[in-house]
Write an enzyme that holds these catalytic residues in place. Structure first.
Site, PDB file in Angstrom:
ATOM      1  N   ASP A   1       0.877  -1.160   0.000  1.00  0.00           N
ATOM      2  CA  ASP A   1       0.000   0.000   0.000  1.00  0.00           C
ATOM      3  C   ASP A   1       0.922   1.219   0.000  1.00  0.00           C
ATOM      4  O   ASP A   1       1.788   1.341   0.862  1.00  0.00           O
ATOM      5  CB  ASP A   1      -0.845  -0.033   1.278  1.00  0.00           C
TER       6      ASP A   1
ATOM      7  N   ASP B   1      -2.846   4.710  -2.618  1.00  0.00           N
ATOM      8  CA  ASP B   1      -3.764   5.475  -1.785  1.00  0.00           C
ATOM      9  C   ASP B   1      -4.188   6.783  -2.462  1.00  0.00           C
ATOM     10  O   ASP B   1      -3.345   7.491  -3.023  1.00  0.00           O
ATOM     11  CB  ASP B   1      -3.056   5.788  -0.461  1.00  0.00           C
TER      12      ASP B   1
ATOM     13  N   GLU C   1      -6.771   3.758  -5.612  1.00  0.00           N
ATOM     14  CA  GLU C   1      -7.939   4.156  -4.829  1.00  0.00           C
ATOM     15  C   GLU C   1      -8.380   5.534  -5.292  1.00  0.00           C
ATOM     16  O   GLU C   1      -7.597   6.474  -5.261  1.00  0.00           O
ATOM     17  CB  GLU C   1      -7.609   4.192  -3.333  1.00  0.00           C
TER      18      GLU C   1
ATOM     19  N   HIS D   1     -10.650  -1.275   5.281  1.00  0.00           N
ATOM     20  CA  HIS D   1     -10.331  -0.737   6.598  1.00  0.00           C
ATOM     21  C   HIS D   1     -10.943   0.641   6.852  1.00  0.00           C
ATOM     22  O   HIS D   1     -10.739   1.200   7.920  1.00  0.00           O
ATOM     23  CB  HIS D   1      -8.804  -0.660   6.736  1.00  0.00           C
ATOM     24  N   ASP D   2     -11.619   1.194   5.869  1.00  0.00           N
ATOM     25  CA  ASP D   2     -12.268   2.504   6.036  1.00  0.00           C
ATOM     26  C   ASP D   2     -13.786   2.386   6.134  1.00  0.00           C
ATOM     27  O   ASP D   2     -14.479   3.398   6.247  1.00  0.00           O
ATOM     28  CB  ASP D   2     -11.956   3.420   4.842  1.00  0.00           C
TER      29      ASP D   2
HETATM   30  O1  TEU Z   1      -8.657   6.732   2.271  1.00  0.00           O
HETATM   31  C1  TEU Z   1      -9.144   7.711   1.438  1.00  0.00           C
HETATM   32  C2  TEU Z   1     -10.472   8.261   1.731  1.00  0.00           C
HETATM   33  O2  TEU Z   1     -10.772   9.350   1.279  1.00  0.00           O
HETATM   34  C3  TEU Z   1     -11.441   7.558   2.538  1.00  0.00           C
HETATM   35  O3  TEU Z   1     -11.773   6.287   2.328  1.00  0.00           O
HETATM   36  C4  TEU Z   1     -11.564   8.127   3.878  1.00  0.00           C
HETATM   37  O4  TEU Z   1     -11.213   7.202   4.865  1.00  0.00           O
HETATM   38  C5  TEU Z   1     -12.984   8.517   4.040  1.00  0.00           C
HETATM   39  O5  TEU Z   1     -13.266   9.497   3.105  1.00  0.00           O
HETATM   40  C6  TEU Z   1     -13.231   9.072   5.388  1.00  0.00           C
HETATM   41  O6  TEU Z   1     -14.629   9.122   5.567  1.00  0.00           O
HETATM   42  C7  TEU Z   1      -7.318   6.438   2.236  1.00  0.00           C
HETATM   43  C8  TEU Z   1      -7.000   5.329   3.201  1.00  0.00           C
HETATM   44  O7  TEU Z   1      -7.672   4.168   2.810  1.00  0.00           O
HETATM   45  C9  TEU Z   1      -7.368   5.787   4.584  1.00  0.00           C
HETATM   46  O8  TEU Z   1      -7.223   4.773   5.540  1.00  0.00           O
HETATM   47  C10 TEU Z   1      -6.494   6.980   4.900  1.00  0.00           C
HETATM   48  O9  TEU Z   1      -6.876   7.510   6.140  1.00  0.00           O
HETATM   49  C11 TEU Z   1      -6.597   8.053   3.831  1.00  0.00           C
HETATM   50  O10 TEU Z   1      -6.505   7.545   2.518  1.00  0.00           O
HETATM   51  C12 TEU Z   1      -5.471   9.034   3.978  1.00  0.00           C
HETATM   52  O11 TEU Z   1      -4.264   8.452   3.614  1.00  0.00           O
END
Ligand code: TEU
Ligand code: CA
Length: 554
Positions: A97, A198, A254, A328-329
């Protein structure tokens, strides 16, 4: 020729919560190594591991302080090398990642950059003057609050689309880009097989840093940096400088708040950018007016329609989707989309069929393979995620009561998917012999990998069949997607080949439903997968029943 990886299934590991090998309460690399057989046995092809680089962990590793080091809480670089070697021995590939939109403010680049206006690294980040006493623009951080912050050394503000300890990198700077490509090649030289990138569609910020004046819930500045003007140029450059030098590298981007048109551009092979993309539109079907921090029911009709629009669109443009309901989000999909109290197995396997038979590459998030649920936290002290903690205050300031706020967090928090993997029914679900960094879900005595394994209705065994089916049933890869109009509670689609087709029918509800007319007996019909062990096509669908039927023309 279709790429071999299109038949693959990818398993996502959140290392902090996967398995703790040394009793400090934090999952680690040796923990992953000790479970490689479990993963190989599931049948997955790639492991996507969320960031394990050196980091102060304000955003659980998405705030990288050193791209070339493993955080000591996960182990050493030797452990990492051992993981790659042992994974490869078991036929498992590793996807890193990689976070190149921002770094931790503890990264050496930022530590240098903030010193003064003329520092060599100043231009690695995005700095702007404020407007009098206020921030340069009204853009909002994705975690709440302004997207701009100051350091004490100078008067300028730096941009942070996420936490203020995650500073956005300046991709306009060619020197920075070269550093990033060099670093990515370094990981590939170590033998990793791919990257999950990411928020990679946020790299190119538009040149005008203006106030966002849109009058809707999303007037947060995103139009100024989402799928920005040079994003395709950067990704093509990254492909040439990195991926193309290591043939077979698998890449998944992503994409935050993107469009189908853009995602086609990101993934159509002739553009030479990425292999596949994650988009999140189908995971906003329980938002109230685009607002995540709300308590709305799932709109299943919208869920179906969004999935279909993306399937059709991406197929027409020769793009490729990453297929997923969990990561994980996101809250746990089974808690979110079905009634797990009554139909744990049926609900979980229905969702698995619904997603895995679509066009794209399916992802399984750790624990999903045996039906993990939300942990049901009730106190703010149980939460660890910066986003949840920020919103505990933000929501109460907006006028929600404490109880209402905790209820929204219980449903929506990212911590829902970040609790320790429930291996068995011993203390701490067998995740650690110490004190876990985040509480174990309250349901672990009933819902855990060991219990599932013993059960006559094992979700994991069902996943094994589904994963194996992707290897043997080429229509899952090549079949043309066609949506079938049905009752709102049913989701049905075809995957059409030359003289064969797959018909997928799932009941999204916990009530029985009449089976749609499409499952008639024209030609040869054979059920190739069913979560009710059906042999003949039934006349009625049971709660959350799901079927894949193969039709052969005569
Ligand atoms: O996530 C990007 C992102 O915009 C989302 O999924 C975010 O968690 C959501 O909008 C919040 O409601 C990525 C990663 O997957 C996440 O874990 C990180 O926190 C984020 O980027 C920043 O690096
Ligand atoms: Ca540990």
């Amino acid at each position: 020729m279709n790429a071999q990886w299109k038949k693959s299934t990818i398993y996502q590991i959140y290392p902090k919560s996967f398995y703790d090998s040394n009793g400090d309460g934090i999952g680690d690399i040796q923990g992953i190594i000790s479970k490689l057989s479990y993963l190989a046995d599931l049948g997955v092809d790639y492991l996507w591991i969320t960031p394990m680089y050196k980091s102060p962990q304000y955003d659980n590793g998405y705030d990288i302080a050193d791209y070339y080091a493993i955080d000591p809480m996960y182990g050493t670089m030797d452990d990492f090398d051992e993981l790659v070697t042992k994974a490869h021995e078991k036929g498992l590939k590793i996807m890193m990642d990689i976070v190149v939109n921002h770094t931790s403010t503890e990264h050496q680049w930022f530590q240098e950059a903030k010193k003064d206006l003329t520092n060599k690294y100043r231009n690695y980040y995005i700095w702007k003057n404020g407007k009098g006493v206020s921030e340069p623009t009204n853009w909002q951080s994705k975690f709440g609050g302004s997207a701009w912050a100051k350091t004490p050394e100078t008067e300028e503000y730096y941009l942070h689309l996420f936490d203020e300890r995650q500073a956005d990198l300046n991709w306009e700077n060619e020197e920075l880009r070269k550093e990033i490509y060099k670093m990515m090649r370094w990981w590939l030289e170590k033998g990793v097989n791919g990257f999950r990138l990411d928020v990679v569609n946020l790299l190119s910020k538009s040149h005008d840093f203006k106030d966002d004046t849109l009058e809707n819930a999303q007037a947060d500045g995103r139009k100024y940096y989402t799928d920005g003007p040079k994003i395709h140029m950067y990704l093509q450059e990254m492909n040439r400088e990195v991926f193309a030098k290591f043939p077979g590298t698998l890449t998944a981007g992503e994409m935050s708040s993107t469009t189908i048109e853009q995602c086609i551009e990101y993934t159509k092979p002739e553009n030479k950018e990425l292999d596949m993309v994650f988009n999140f539109h189908h995971l906003k079907v329980d938002y109230l007016k685009l607002e995540k921090w709300s308590n709305a029911k799932v709109d299943y009709k919208q869920l179906k329609e969004l999935i279909c629009t993306w399937q059709k669109g991406m197929q027409t443009g020769n793009g490729w989707n990453a297929l997923f309901l969990s990561n994980h989000d996101q809250p746990r999909a089974i808690s979110r989309f079905v009634n797990p109290q009554k139909y744990h197995f049926e609900g979980a396997t229905m969702l698995a069929i619904m997603m895995s038979a679509l066009q794209g590459t399916p992802y399984i998030y750790q624990g999903e393979e045996f039906g993990m649920l939300n942990p049901e936290f009730t106190e703010i002290s149980e939460y660890r995620d910066i986003e949840a903690i920020n919103h505990y205050d933000i929501l109460q300031k907006k006028g929600f009561s404490k109880d209402e706020t905790l209820e929204i967090l219980r449903l929506k928090s990212r911590d829902n998917s970040r609790t320790p993997l429930q291996w068995n029914n011993t203390q701490n679900a067998g995740f650690t012999t110490g004190i876990p960094w985040i509480n174990v879900g309250k349901n672990y005595r009933n819902i855990n990998a060991a219990e599932d394994e013993k059960s006559a209705k094992s979700i994991r065994k069902f996943y094994q069949k589904l994963i194996a089916l992707r290897k043997t049933e080429s229509l899952l890869m090549t079949g043309e997607f066609e949506y079938i109009q049905t009752a709102p509670e049913i989701f049905a689609y075809n995957r059409i080949g030359v003289d064969e087709q797959l018909l997928v029918i799932v009941n999204l509800s916990e009530k029985g439903q009449p089976i749609p007319i499409i499952a008639d007996n024209i030609g040869m019909n054979e059920i190739i997968l069913s979560n009710y062990r059906q042999v003949d096509i039934p006349s009625k669908l049971m709660p959350y029943e799901a079927l894949i039927i193969k039709k052969t023309k005569r």
